[in-house]
Design an enzyme around this catalytic site. Structure first.
Site, PDB file in Angstrom:
ATOM      1  N   LEU A  97      -1.272  11.279  19.038  1.00  0.00           N
ATOM      2  CA  LEU A  97      -0.769  11.982  17.622  1.00  0.00           C
ATOM      3  C   LEU A  97      -0.322  13.233  17.805  1.00  0.00           C
ATOM      4  O   LEU A  97      -1.171  14.023  18.190  1.00  0.00           O
ATOM      5  CB  LEU A  97      -2.307  12.005  16.756  1.00  0.00           C
ATOM      6  CG  LEU A  97      -2.560  12.017  15.313  1.00  0.00           C
ATOM      7  CD1 LEU A  97      -1.471  10.893  14.512  1.00  0.00           C
ATOM      8  CD2 LEU A  97      -3.897  12.106  14.841  1.00  0.00           C
ATOM      9  N   ASP A  98       0.916  13.445  17.238  1.00  0.00           N
ATOM     10  CA  ASP A  98       1.585  14.851  17.620  1.00  0.00           C
ATOM     11  C   ASP A  98       0.906  15.780  17.421  1.00  0.00           C
ATOM     12  O   ASP A  98       0.026  15.859  16.395  1.00  0.00           O
ATOM     13  CB  ASP A  98       3.057  14.556  16.966  1.00  0.00           C
ATOM     14  CG  ASP A  98       2.974  14.568  15.657  1.00  0.00           C
ATOM     15  OD1 ASP A  98       2.603  15.312  14.869  1.00  0.00           O
ATOM     16  OD2 ASP A  98       3.849  13.493  15.137  1.00  0.00           O
ATOM     17  N   LYS A  99       1.095  17.061  17.890  1.00  0.00           N
ATOM     18  CA  LYS A  99       0.600  18.342  17.335  1.00  0.00           C
ATOM     19  C   LYS A  99       0.449  18.679  16.119  1.00  0.00           C
ATOM     20  O   LYS A  99      -0.513  19.211  15.511  1.00  0.00           O
ATOM     21  CB  LYS A  99       1.400  19.441  18.272  1.00  0.00           C
ATOM     22  CG  LYS A  99       0.573  20.862  17.937  1.00  0.00           C
ATOM     23  CD  LYS A  99       1.575  22.030  18.813  1.00  0.00           C
ATOM     24  CE  LYS A  99       0.877  23.149  18.843  1.00  0.00           C
ATOM     25  NZ  LYS A  99       1.785  24.047  19.435  1.00  0.00           N
TER      26      LYS A  99
END
Length: 226
Positions: A97-99
């Protein structure tokens, strides 16, 4: 399979940590020192520090990841999820889950189940709540639902539902890199908030940002049966 994958599947340690153990000459396979990337069979006698591989209890956790945390097990990466979670036993994130995004991430030491969940061809549902930088029309919902073409890839049809004038929910059955952000950008919108609220049968209802809970036996059984 390779020794790294076997130890990860068994919940003993990560694939990267396996390399370090091999370098320290702590693993033997059928009486001989293990080498990097060695292929092993279930019938092989594998010893770590001259002892059989310990059987560890499987751990299944759902974490509500905050914005700014990076879903990697690499300790050198700042703000990595392992350091943030600070769990006393070996676990790793299932997928990414991207930053800039927040919400549901599964943490486990069960490599076999993790691989099963990550197989995109199985069409597992992942649900997100997305807020854009400006209001959108009904044509946006219709176009997003049909699939979007970018980077020579056309996304699969998905379910998109209006929440309010600038927010929508979307259910995907694939996991392209930054997919929702790219889909929205294709139509001239910028995602300013993205939160994953569900993976298959697991949701984050009742879990505060940065907090976590263990999965119930029923939830784990359902994941195993997918």
């Amino acid at each position: 399979m390779r020794i790294n994958k076997m130890l990860s599947n068994l919940g003993f340690c990560s694939r990267r940590e396996t390399n370090r153990i091999i370098e320290d000459n702590r693993i033997t396979v059928n009486g001989k020192l293990c080498i990097q990337g060695q292929w092993v069979e279930s019938t092989d006698t594998i010893l770590i520090d001259n002892e059989p591989i310990p059987i560890k209890d499987k751990i299944y956790i759902v974490l509500n990841k905050p914005v700014g945390i990076i879903c990697t097990a690499q300790s050198k990466v700042p703000n990595n999820i392992i350091k943030f979670f600070d769990f006393p036993q070996y676990v790793f994130p299932v997928g990414r889950l991207d930053k800039e995004s927040e919400g549901l991430i599964l943490m486990t030491n069960d490599g076999e189940l993790a691989n099963k969940i990550l197989e995109s061809e199985n069409g597992h549902e992942k649900e997100y709540i997305v807020t854009l930088d400006k209001p959108y029309g009904d044509s946006f919902i219709e176009s997003m639902s049909k699939g979007v073409e970018f980077s020579e890839v056309t996304t699969k049809p998905c379910k998109v539902t209006r929440v309010n004038n600038d927010t929508f929910s979307i259910i995907l059955t694939q996991g392209l890199n930054r997919q929702i952000r790219k889909m929205s950008g294709f139509f001239g919108y910028r995602v300013i908030k993205l939160k994953r609220i569900r993976i298959i049968n697991i949701n984050i209802q009742g879990i505060e940002t940065g907090k976590w809970r263990r999965l119930s036996n029923d939830e784990v059984d359902e994941l195993r049966n997918i």
